[in-house]
Design an enzyme around this catalytic site. Sequence first.
Site, PDB file in Angstrom:
ATOM      1  CB  CYS A 112      -4.316   2.765  -3.728  1.00 27.04           C
ATOM      2  SG  CYS A 112      -2.594   3.294  -3.672  1.00 27.04           S
ATOM      3  CG  HIS A 113      -0.839  -0.740  -4.903  1.00 29.28           C
ATOM      4  ND1 HIS A 113      -0.578   0.540  -4.476  1.00 29.28           N
ATOM      5  CD2 HIS A 113       0.204  -1.094  -5.673  1.00 29.28           C
ATOM      6  CE1 HIS A 113       0.583   0.941  -4.964  1.00 29.28           C
ATOM      7  NE2 HIS A 113       1.084  -0.034  -5.699  1.00 29.28           N
TER       8      HIS A 113
END
Length: 187
Positions: A112-113
Amino acid sequence: MSLDGKNVLVLTTNYGTEQDELEKPVAVLREAGARVTVAAQKDEGVQTLVSDKDPGSVVQPDTTLAEASADGFDAVVVPGGTVNADQLRTDDDARRLVSAFAESGRPVAAICHGPWLLVDSGLAKGRRLTSYPSLSPDLENAGATWVDEEVVVDTSGSHPLITSRNPGDLDAFSSAIVRSLGGDAGA
């Protein structure tokens, strides 16, 4: 695939980690037999979030990022969550840890991030990876080739790099980590 005798380090802050991106890989790795150690910025509960906004579970870390060492671990996992990843990317200890894994040829996994930490650690350059789509300009500006795929296992560099886009990719992400630790180079 049994991961008995394998040790995995998970890096997180104390607030803002996406709940499933922390808990699911930990559960899958433990179920496969790995010993998992969660390292947070402080020795206090990690308040996770669901969808970056709703309070999730509180996870007790095993150690702090400052106390943690890459020695004795076979891989490192970086969960996402916008707040978590934004803080980890500027944390000297988090950068030190992922760099140590990379330098020693051990797998680095981020979802994800989480790949923001790869940018600020200099580990994205020349690598093929994925992330939450909004990070693609950051990763490309850091010299990475960004692709929109469920999981990317890049073995072209000095260490395996495993990345995924979001919580919907957790099954593929977790399986790729298990395969990598189990000796499947293509994971």
